[in-house]
Design a protein around this motif. Structure first.
Motif, short mmCIF file in Angstrom:
data_model
loop_
_atom_site.label_atom_id
_atom_site.label_comp_id
_atom_site.label_asym_id
_atom_site.label_seq_id
_atom_site.Cartn_x
_atom_site.Cartn_y
_atom_site.Cartn_z
N UNK A 41 -47.50 -4.47 6.10
CA UNK A 41 -46.64 -5.00 7.06
C UNK A 41 -45.88 -6.17 6.43
N UNK A 42 -46.59 -7.10 5.76
CA UNK A 42 -45.72 -7.97 4.83
C UNK A 42 -44.86 -7.41 3.97
N UNK A 43 -45.15 -6.56 3.28
CA UNK A 43 -44.07 -5.82 2.70
C UNK A 43 -42.99 -5.40 3.28
N UNK A 44 -43.23 -4.69 4.35
CA UNK A 44 -42.18 -4.00 5.13
C UNK A 44 -41.20 -5.21 5.51
N UNK A 45 -41.71 -6.23 6.06
CA UNK A 45 -40.84 -7.38 6.40
C UNK A 45 -40.05 -8.10 5.33
N UNK A 46 -40.82 -8.17 4.15
CA UNK A 46 -39.99 -8.86 3.04
C UNK A 46 -38.95 -7.82 2.54
N UNK A 47 -39.34 -6.56 2.55
CA UNK A 47 -38.17 -5.63 2.19
C UNK A 47 -36.98 -5.47 3.09
N UNK A 48 -37.06 -5.56 4.11
CA UNK A 48 -36.21 -5.66 5.36
C UNK A 48 -35.35 -6.97 5.03
N UNK A 49 -35.90 -8.23 4.91
CA UNK A 49 -35.30 -9.52 4.49
C UNK A 49 -34.55 -9.47 3.29
N UNK A 50 -34.96 -9.07 2.33
CA UNK A 50 -34.39 -8.66 0.95
C UNK A 50 -33.35 -7.74 1.09
N UNK A 51 -33.27 -6.64 1.70
CA UNK A 51 -32.28 -5.94 1.87
C UNK A 51 -31.24 -6.31 2.57
N UNK A 104 -29.04 -9.06 -2.60
CA UNK A 104 -29.43 -7.49 -2.71
C UNK A 104 -28.12 -6.88 -2.43
N UNK A 105 -27.28 -7.21 -1.37
CA UNK A 105 -26.08 -6.28 -1.06
C UNK A 105 -25.22 -6.33 -2.29
N UNK A 106 -25.07 -7.54 -2.82
CA UNK A 106 -24.02 -7.32 -3.99
C UNK A 106 -24.66 -6.59 -5.17
N UNK A 163 -35.52 2.80 0.16
CA UNK A 163 -35.50 1.39 0.16
C UNK A 163 -36.31 0.51 -0.64
N UNK A 164 -37.78 1.40 -0.63
CA UNK A 164 -38.73 0.66 -1.51
C UNK A 164 -38.33 0.63 -2.97
N UNK A 165 -37.79 1.87 -3.34
CA UNK A 165 -37.36 1.83 -4.93
C UNK A 165 -35.99 0.94 -5.11
N UNK A 166 -35.25 0.74 -4.45
CA UNK A 166 -34.19 0.06 -4.40
C UNK A 166 -34.58 -1.53 -4.41
N UNK A 167 -35.64 -2.01 -3.56
CA UNK A 167 -35.82 -3.40 -3.60
C UNK A 167 -36.76 -3.51 -4.74
N UNK A 168 -37.64 -2.71 -4.93
CA UNK A 168 -38.39 -2.80 -6.17
C UNK A 168 -37.54 -2.91 -7.41
N UNK A 169 -36.43 -2.18 -7.52
CA UNK A 169 -35.62 -2.47 -8.89
C UNK A 169 -34.99 -3.55 -9.09
N UNK A 170 -34.59 -3.91 -7.75
CA UNK A 170 -33.72 -5.27 -7.66
C UNK A 170 -34.79 -6.69 -7.88
#
Length: 65
Positions: free
Chosen positions: A14-24, A29-31, A48-55
């Motif tokens: 739940x924490x990761x999903x929340x952080x992932x959405x906030x980062x996305x 992240x958009x840039x 999204x997991x892979x993109x946020x992790x790479x970012x």
């Protein structure tokens, strides 16, 4: 005051999903996404997991310099 017990796998997810959405939704992240994948729109499905992790990995590598 109660001291929280170690987080469960569900809590961590739940924490990761929340952080992932906030980062996305962050401008950084958009840039980054538009520079890495200029043709990709957020409406398109993406891993999204892979993109946020790479970012985050690239951000940490940049900070390490």
């Amino acid at each position: 005051m109660d001291i929280p017990v170690a987080a469960t796998a569900t809590d961590s997810r739940e924490v990761w999903d929340s952080l992932k959405r906030a980062i996305a939704h962050s401008s950084g992240f958009q840039r980054w996404l538009s520079e890495k994948h200029p043709a990709m729109k957020l409406e398109q499905p993406l891993d999204l997991d892979a993109c946020v992790t790479a970012y985050l990995r690239q951000a940490l590598e940049t900070l390490a310099y």
